[in-house]
Motif scaffolding. Structure first.
Motif, PDB file in Angstrom:
ATOM      1  N   THR A  47      -8.144  -7.068  -1.203  1.00 27.17           N
ATOM      2  CA  THR A  47      -8.728  -5.786  -1.619  1.00 27.17           C
ATOM      3  C   THR A  47      -8.214  -4.640  -0.757  1.00 27.17           C
ATOM      4  N   LEU A  48      -8.299  -4.784   0.563  1.00 27.96           N
ATOM      5  CA  LEU A  48      -7.854  -3.718   1.463  1.00 27.96           C
ATOM      6  C   LEU A  48      -6.351  -3.516   1.377  1.00 27.96           C
ATOM      7  N   ARG A  49      -5.628  -4.594   1.181  1.00 26.95           N
ATOM      8  CA  ARG A  49      -4.176  -4.496   1.058  1.00 26.95           C
ATOM      9  C   ARG A  49      -3.781  -3.597  -0.110  1.00 26.95           C
ATOM     10  N   TYR A  50      -4.361  -3.836  -1.271  1.00 27.20           N
ATOM     11  CA  TYR A  50      -3.964  -3.075  -2.455  1.00 27.20           C
ATOM     12  C   TYR A  50      -4.553  -1.670  -2.472  1.00 27.20           C
ATOM     13  N   PHE A  51      -5.733  -1.471  -1.855  1.00 23.15           N
ATOM     14  CA  PHE A  51      -6.259  -0.114  -1.747  1.00 23.15           C
ATOM     15  C   PHE A  51      -5.369   0.728  -0.837  1.00 23.15           C
ATOM     16  N   LEU A  52      -4.938   0.166   0.277  1.00 27.82           N
ATOM     17  CA  LEU A  52      -4.030   0.887   1.174  1.00 27.82           C
ATOM     18  C   LEU A  52      -2.724   1.202   0.465  1.00 27.82           C
ATOM     19  N   ALA A  53      -2.210   0.233  -0.279  1.00 22.89           N
ATOM     20  CA  ALA A  53      -0.961   0.451  -1.009  1.00 22.89           C
ATOM     21  C   ALA A  53      -1.124   1.533  -2.071  1.00 22.89           C
ATOM     22  N   ALA A  54      -2.250   1.515  -2.788  1.00 26.40           N
ATOM     23  CA  ALA A  54      -2.482   2.504  -3.840  1.00 26.40           C
ATOM     24  C   ALA A  54      -2.530   3.920  -3.268  1.00 26.40           C
ATOM     25  N   VAL A  55      -3.260   4.100  -2.177  1.00 26.20           N
ATOM     26  CA  VAL A  55      -3.352   5.425  -1.545  1.00 26.20           C
ATOM     27  C   VAL A  55      -1.975   5.893  -1.092  1.00 26.20           C
ATOM     28  N   THR A  56      -1.214   4.997  -0.472  1.00 27.31           N
ATOM     29  CA  THR A  56       0.121   5.351   0.017  1.00 27.31           C
ATOM     30  C   THR A  56       1.052   5.716  -1.137  1.00 27.31           C
ATOM     31  N   PHE A  57       1.020   4.935  -2.212  1.00 24.87           N
ATOM     32  CA  PHE A  57       1.877   5.217  -3.363  1.00 24.87           C
ATOM     33  C   PHE A  57       1.538   6.572  -3.986  1.00 24.87           C
ATOM     34  N   TRP A  58       0.257   6.879  -4.108  1.00 21.21           N
ATOM     35  CA  TRP A  58      -0.132   8.158  -4.705  1.00 21.21           C
ATOM     36  C   TRP A  58       0.280   9.331  -3.819  1.00 21.21           C
ATOM     37  N   LEU A  59       0.156   9.174  -2.495  1.00 20.61           N
ATOM     38  CA  LEU A  59       0.597  10.229  -1.582  1.00 20.61           C
ATOM     39  C   LEU A  59       2.097  10.456  -1.700  1.00 20.61           C
ATOM     40  N   LEU A  60       2.853   9.364  -1.804  1.00 17.87           N
ATOM     41  CA  LEU A  60       4.305   9.474  -1.964  1.00 17.87           C
ATOM     42  C   LEU A  60       4.666  10.113  -3.301  1.00 17.87           C
ATOM     43  N   THR A  61       3.907   9.767  -4.334  1.00 19.64           N
ATOM     44  CA  THR A  61       4.159  10.338  -5.660  1.00 19.64           C
ATOM     45  C   THR A  61       3.918  11.841  -5.659  1.00 19.64           C
ATOM     46  N   LEU A  62       2.802  12.261  -5.049  1.00 21.01           N
ATOM     47  CA  LEU A  62       2.473  13.692  -4.990  1.00 21.01           C
ATOM     48  C   LEU A  62       3.471  14.439  -4.112  1.00 21.01           C
ATOM     49  N   ASN A 189       4.526   2.211  -9.638  1.00 19.69           N
ATOM     50  CA  ASN A 189       3.986   1.447  -8.517  1.00 19.69           C
ATOM     51  C   ASN A 189       2.587   1.917  -8.137  1.00 19.69           C
ATOM     52  N   ALA A 190       2.358   3.218  -8.182  1.00 20.56           N
ATOM     53  CA  ALA A 190       1.034   3.755  -7.857  1.00 20.56           C
ATOM     54  C   ALA A 190      -0.010   3.266  -8.861  1.00 20.56           C
ATOM     55  N   CYS A 191       0.346   3.273 -10.131  1.00 14.67           N
ATOM     56  CA  CYS A 191      -0.598   2.819 -11.168  1.00 14.67           C
ATOM     57  C   CYS A 191      -0.887   1.328 -11.032  1.00 14.67           C
ATOM     58  N   VAL A 192       0.146   0.519 -10.845  1.00 15.73           N
ATOM     59  CA  VAL A 192      -0.039  -0.934 -10.739  1.00 15.73           C
ATOM     60  C   VAL A 192      -0.900  -1.289  -9.535  1.00 15.73           C
ATOM     61  N   SER A 193      -0.601  -0.702  -8.374  1.00 14.02           N
ATOM     62  CA  SER A 193      -1.358  -1.024  -7.164  1.00 14.02           C
ATOM     63  C   SER A 193      -2.808  -0.556  -7.276  1.00 14.02           C
ATOM     64  N   THR A 194      -3.041   0.567  -7.949  1.00 15.02           N
ATOM     65  CA  THR A 194      -4.415   1.047  -8.148  1.00 15.02           C
ATOM     66  C   THR A 194      -5.204   0.083  -9.028  1.00 15.02           C
ATOM     67  N   ILE A 195      -4.593  -0.355 -10.098  1.00 17.43           N
ATOM     68  CA  ILE A 195      -5.266  -1.297 -11.006  1.00 17.43           C
ATOM     69  C   ILE A 195      -5.552  -2.615 -10.288  1.00 17.43           C
ATOM     70  N   LEU A 196      -4.599  -3.094  -9.489  1.00 16.52           N
ATOM     71  CA  LEU A 196      -4.800  -4.317  -8.714  1.00 16.52           C
ATOM     72  C   LEU A 196      -5.948  -4.146  -7.715  1.00 16.52           C
ATOM     73  N   ALA A 197      -5.970  -3.006  -7.038  1.00 14.39           N
ATOM     74  CA  ALA A 197      -7.017  -2.752  -6.050  1.00 14.39           C
ATOM     75  C   ALA A 197      -8.397  -2.759  -6.702  1.00 14.39           C
ATOM     76  N   LEU A 198      -8.517  -2.101  -7.845  1.00 14.40           N
ATOM     77  CA  LEU A 198      -9.805  -2.050  -8.542  1.00 14.40           C
ATOM     78  C   LEU A 198     -10.207  -3.427  -9.071  1.00 14.40           C
ATOM     79  N   GLY A 223      -2.824  -3.984   7.501  1.00 14.18           N
ATOM     80  CA  GLY A 223      -1.981  -2.795   7.392  1.00 14.18           C
ATOM     81  C   GLY A 223      -0.534  -3.155   7.109  1.00 14.18           C
ATOM     82  N   VAL A 224      -0.033  -4.204   7.752  1.00 15.49           N
ATOM     83  CA  VAL A 224       1.329  -4.673   7.508  1.00 15.49           C
ATOM     84  C   VAL A 224       1.460  -5.182   6.076  1.00 15.49           C
TER      85      VAL A 224
END
Length: 293
Positions: A47-62, A189-198, A223-224
């Motif tokens: 859960t934490l892995r994919y939430f961290l990834a989702a936030v990072t992907f969205w920041l990179l996208t923006l 990648n941002a969409c996939v990781s967000t869906i996985l996290a949820l 974090g890694v």
């Protein structure tokens, strides 16, 4: 939609992206072991892995200024692919670990390049050449040598779950190839990781397996997993898939057990046998064939 032609000039970077992604993915089992030793449960770690990834992907996208709003049809396709293939892949594989040795489960998982090659031939019109067939044989044989364990009595539940993960992951790669033709890689990648996290987070909450009481060592390991084994790995893999196609990317990804064995030797002090070195050489030969085609 016109099929993108893969020119020789683009193949080198594509192969490099996929190889880099396999190295990032190879860190996953080592970081997961550290997280578990630090008190983090499997569902908490995922859960934490994919939430961290989702936030990072969205920041990179923006930050990159990519248009992130997808048409409804594309968004539904991404949701369906993520929930129907990638989420079951993660859950099935980790569930398989309960019934059969992890090495054997990973060995069954690496049947997926064969499935990807077959699906890509029929649905993506990717050619099936003798080089690709030889590369499949070499890489699968190499993985069998590296990950191979004495086959005693295997729980059929673990075998079925591992093969299910291989099949669903193959569909995910082939489906991703088609979607990436019209969706920017960072947005995808941002969409996939967000869906996985949820999805994983929802399962963790409903099953009451979400526990945030773990050590700082486990936090670093998560974090890694989130940044290296998810953000960097997914970004490189999807870029590689876009450049060289799903089947070649899947075959090259079999380099992951080689990198995992080497990292296990360097970081955890695990043994590195001569047989594993022979298996690694076979995988490298298969990867080299893909670089040449």
């Amino acid at each position: 939609m016109q099929k993108q032609k893969q020119t020789p000039g683009r193949q080198g970077p594509g192969v490099a992206f996929v190889l880099f992604s396999t190295i990032c993915f190879s860190i996953e089992p080592i970081a997961a072991k550290v997280a578990y030793r630090g008190g983090a449960t499997v569902m908490t770690t995922l859960t934490l892995r994919y939430f961290l990834a989702a936030v990072t992907f969205w920041l990179l996208t923006l930050a990159g200024g990519c248009p992130f709003r997808l048409p409804r049809r594309q968004l539904l396709a991404v949701v369906a692919l993520s929930l129907g293939t990638q989420t079951p892949t993660v859950l099935a594989l980790f569930e398989a670990f309960r019934y059969i040795p992890a090495g054997m489960a990973i060995l069954f998982l690496y049947f997926y390049p064969t499935v990807v090659t077959i699906l890509a031939f029929f649905f993506l019109k990717e050619p099936f050449t003798w080089q690709k067939a030889l590369a499949l044989l070499l890489t699968l044989a190499g993985c069998a040598v590296i990950l191979g364990q004495p086959v005693k009595t295997l729980d059929p539940r673990g075998v079925i779950l591992s093969l299910t993960a291989a099949f669903t992951y193959a569909i995910f790669l082939v489906g991703s190839t088609r979607l990436l033709a019209s969706i920017e890689t960072p947005v995808y990648n941002a969409c996939v990781s967000t869906i996985l996290a949820l999805a994983v987070g929802g399962l963790a909450l409903t099953s009451r397996q979400l526990n945030l009481f773990f050590s700082s060592q486990a936090l670093v390991a998560i974090g890694v997993l989130g940044i290296v084994s998810t953000v960097l790995a997914m970004a490189a893999l999807m870029r590689g898939v876009k450049e060289i196609g799903a089947s070649r990317a899947a075959i090259i990804s079999t380099f992951e057990p080689v990198a995992t064995a080497v990292l296990g030797f360097l970081v955890l002090g695990e043994s590195l046998t001569s047989w594993q070195m022979i298996g690694g050489a076979a995988v490298l030969a298969g990867v080299f064939l893909q670089r040449r085609t």
